[in-house]
Design an enzyme around this catalytic site. Structure first.
Site, mmCIF file in Angstrom:
data_model
loop_
_atom_site.group_PDB
_atom_site.id
_atom_site.type_symbol
_atom_site.label_atom_id
_atom_site.label_comp_id
_atom_site.label_asym_id
_atom_site.label_seq_id
_atom_site.Cartn_x
_atom_site.Cartn_y
_atom_site.Cartn_z
ATOM 1 N N ASN A 220 0.821 -1.207 0.000
ATOM 2 C CA ASN A 220 0.000 0.000 0.000
ATOM 3 C C ASN A 220 0.858 1.261 0.000
ATOM 4 O O ASN A 220 1.913 1.295 0.619
ATOM 5 C CB ASN A 220 -0.930 0.006 1.215
ATOM 6 C CG ASN A 220 -1.885 -1.176 1.194
ATOM 7 O OD1 ASN A 220 -2.024 -1.821 0.158
ATOM 8 N ND2 ASN A 220 -2.522 -1.455 2.303
ATOM 9 N N HIS B 7 5.916 -0.613 -2.609
ATOM 10 C CA HIS B 7 5.490 0.154 -3.788
ATOM 11 C C HIS B 7 5.578 1.657 -3.582
ATOM 12 O O HIS B 7 5.019 2.415 -4.367
ATOM 13 C CB HIS B 7 4.062 -0.259 -4.195
ATOM 14 C CG HIS B 7 3.973 -1.687 -4.676
ATOM 15 N ND1 HIS B 7 2.777 -2.353 -4.841
ATOM 16 C CD2 HIS B 7 4.946 -2.564 -5.027
ATOM 17 C CE1 HIS B 7 3.018 -3.587 -5.273
ATOM 18 N NE2 HIS B 7 4.325 -3.745 -5.386
ATOM 19 N N CYS C 144 17.689 15.834 -9.379
ATOM 20 C CA CYS C 144 18.730 15.614 -8.360
ATOM 21 C C CYS C 144 18.448 14.401 -7.476
ATOM 22 O O CYS C 144 19.294 14.022 -6.670
ATOM 23 C CB CYS C 144 18.909 16.867 -7.489
ATOM 24 S SG CYS C 144 17.531 17.159 -6.362
ATOM 25 N N PRO D 37 -11.621 -11.886 2.612
ATOM 26 C CA PRO D 37 -12.995 -12.390 2.491
ATOM 27 C C PRO D 37 -13.135 -13.398 1.350
ATOM 28 O O PRO D 37 -14.085 -14.178 1.325
ATOM 29 C CB PRO D 37 -13.837 -11.135 2.189
ATOM 30 C CG PRO D 37 -12.902 -10.001 2.032
ATOM 31 C CD PRO D 37 -11.501 -10.449 2.335
ATOM 32 N N ALA E 197 -10.338 -7.639 7.060
ATOM 33 C CA ALA E 197 -9.135 -7.453 7.886
ATOM 34 C C ALA E 197 -9.461 -6.723 9.194
ATOM 35 O O ALA E 197 -8.953 -7.089 10.250
ATOM 36 C CB ALA E 197 -8.076 -6.690 7.096
HETATM 37 P P1 OAD Z 1 -6.086 -5.820 -5.040
HETATM 38 O O1 OAD Z 1 -7.121 -4.791 -5.355
HETATM 39 O O2 OAD Z 1 -5.513 -6.598 -6.185
HETATM 40 O O3 OAD Z 1 -6.681 -6.906 -4.026
HETATM 41 C C1 OAD Z 1 -7.335 -6.531 -2.853
HETATM 42 C C2 OAD Z 1 -7.623 -7.799 -2.061
HETATM 43 O O4 OAD Z 1 -8.196 -7.413 -0.833
HETATM 44 C C3 OAD Z 1 -8.602 -8.785 -2.718
HETATM 45 O O5 OAD Z 1 -8.090 -10.099 -2.611
HETATM 46 C C4 OAD Z 1 -9.877 -8.638 -1.889
HETATM 47 O O6 OAD Z 1 -10.600 -9.863 -1.788
HETATM 48 C C5 OAD Z 1 -9.305 -8.251 -0.543
HETATM 49 N N1 OAD Z 1 -10.202 -7.467 0.307
HETATM 50 C C6 OAD Z 1 -11.200 -6.611 -0.022
HETATM 51 N N2 OAD Z 1 -11.747 -6.076 1.070
HETATM 52 C C7 OAD Z 1 -11.068 -6.575 2.127
HETATM 53 C C8 OAD Z 1 -11.155 -6.395 3.542
HETATM 54 N N3 OAD Z 1 -12.047 -5.563 4.087
HETATM 55 N N4 OAD Z 1 -10.298 -7.084 4.328
HETATM 56 C C9 OAD Z 1 -9.377 -7.927 3.789
HETATM 57 N N5 OAD Z 1 -9.259 -8.136 2.472
HETATM 58 C C10 OAD Z 1 -10.088 -7.468 1.649
HETATM 59 O O7 OAD Z 1 -4.953 -5.096 -4.184
HETATM 60 P P2 OAD Z 1 -3.439 -5.542 -3.940
HETATM 61 O O8 OAD Z 1 -3.326 -7.008 -3.768
HETATM 62 O O9 OAD Z 1 -2.911 -4.675 -2.873
HETATM 63 O O10 OAD Z 1 0.637 -2.009 -7.353
HETATM 64 O O11 OAD Z 1 -2.767 -5.117 -5.315
HETATM 65 C C11 OAD Z 1 -1.393 -5.285 -5.460
HETATM 66 C C12 OAD Z 1 -0.824 -4.210 -6.304
HETATM 67 O O12 OAD Z 1 -1.532 -4.150 -7.548
HETATM 68 C C13 OAD Z 1 -0.972 -2.791 -5.779
HETATM 69 O O13 OAD Z 1 -0.006 -2.469 -4.794
HETATM 70 C C14 OAD Z 1 -0.768 -1.979 -7.010
HETATM 71 C C15 OAD Z 1 -1.580 -2.767 -8.016
HETATM 72 O O14 OAD Z 1 -1.063 -2.792 -9.287
HETATM 73 C C16 OAD Z 1 1.244 -0.875 -7.788
HETATM 74 O O15 OAD Z 1 0.660 0.185 -7.854
HETATM 75 C C17 OAD Z 1 2.692 -1.064 -8.116
#
Ligand code: OAD
Length: 248
Positions: free
Chosen positions: A102, A119, A130, A214, A231
């Site tokens: 995040n 990230h 610079c 979830p 979470a």
């Molecule tokens: P995603 O949007 O891919 O996934 C979010 C995850 O959180 C999913 O598996 C959901 O099921 C879960 N989720 C949703 N609500 C939730 C809750 N209340 N509690 C727990 N889990 C929940 O996000 P990331 O996995 O973080 O990279 O994505 C990875 C990377 O993809 C990001 O950091 C970004 C993006 O490209 C860059 O910007 C470099």
């Protein structure tokens, strides 16, 4: 079997090294849209069209407007019980590391100190001339695109599609994954590399892995325990169970 019963079979002790890997789902309950869920569009653009070096060189103003919009959203949110629970681990364990995908700064604002931001961070900018890092840009920005003291153009200090992760961050995260005894993976779809391979590194090196989400993910078949839920609802209880086991 209950979570506590599962945990007690993991052989954790006071000296155990515990890591946490988080993704956008951990901040979802704050009202920050995830990447692959609904609400990820800004105007008509997708993140993949704006978070790239090519998009920035084509139109730095547009890309900064998008980042400033996101900075505004995140600055107005508060850490939730999941962020705060992770801070309790940081405060109570001798061996601990949080790695997050995040960029919203909520783990830092919740007070977690042992933190690797894989990230980058929306509230840092880096000078293209610079290399200086600016952590004090106002929200919202006063000028777009913002400039460094040296006159160079600043870019958001985040990782864009097609870019490598910061070397030091990836080194610390990989080492911790190999060395830890337990990894808790919360709120990530576990599809973006190299973050997605950290739990597998941990698993291969003999650690136990717990997933909090979830929904099932590609990681789910490989974890010791999948805790289905949000979470903010699951993490506080999980953290208390861990601390009961490992602190005297
Ligand atoms: P995603 O949007 O891919 O996934 C979010 C995850 O959180 C999913 O598996 C959901 O099921 C879960 N989720 C949703 N609500 C939730 C809750 N209340 N509690 C727990 N889990 C929940 O996000 P990331 O996995 O973080 O990279 O994505 C990875 C990377 O993809 C990001 O950091 C970004 C993006 O490209 C860059 O910007 C470099």
């Amino acid at each position: 079997m209950s979570t506590a019963a599962d945990l007690s079979s993991f052989g954790l002790t006071g000296g155990s090294f515990i890591t946490v890997l988080t993704g956008a789902g951990v901040s979802a309950e704050c009202g920050i849209p995830t990447f692959r869920g609904a609400g990820g569009l800004w105007r008509t653009y997708r993140a993949e069209d704006l978070a790239t070096p090519a998009a920035f060189s084509r139109d730095p103003r547009l890309v900064w407007e998008w980042y400033d919009y996101r900075r505004g959203i995140c600055a107005g949110k508060q850490p939730n019980p999941a962020h705060n629970a992770i801070t309790r681990l940081d405060g109570n364990l001798s061996n601990f590391l949080l790695m997050t995908q995040n960029v919203d700064d909520l783990h830092g604002r919740a007070g977690t100190g042992r933190l690797v931001e894989l990230h980058g961070n929306l509230f840092r900018a880096r000078c293209l001339e610079c290399g200086a890092v600016d952590r004090n840009l106002p929200v919202p920005l006063l000028e777009i695109p913002p400039r460094c003291g040296c006159g160079g153009m600043l870019r958001p200090d985040v990782v864009w599609f097609g870019e490598a992760l910061p070397e030091e961050a990836i080194r610390l995260a990989s080492e911790a994954s190999r060395d830890c005894d337990l990894m808790v993976v919360a709120g990530t779809s576990a599809v973006v590399q190299p973050a997605a391979s950290m739990p597998l590194l941990a698993r291969q090196a003999g650690a136990h892995v717990i997933e909090v989400n979830p929904d099932p993910t590609p990681l789910t078949p490989f974890v010791d325990l999948h805790l289905e839920g949000k979470a903010g609802e699951v993490m506080p209880g999980l953290v208390e169970s861990i601390l009961e086991l490992v602190t005297p």
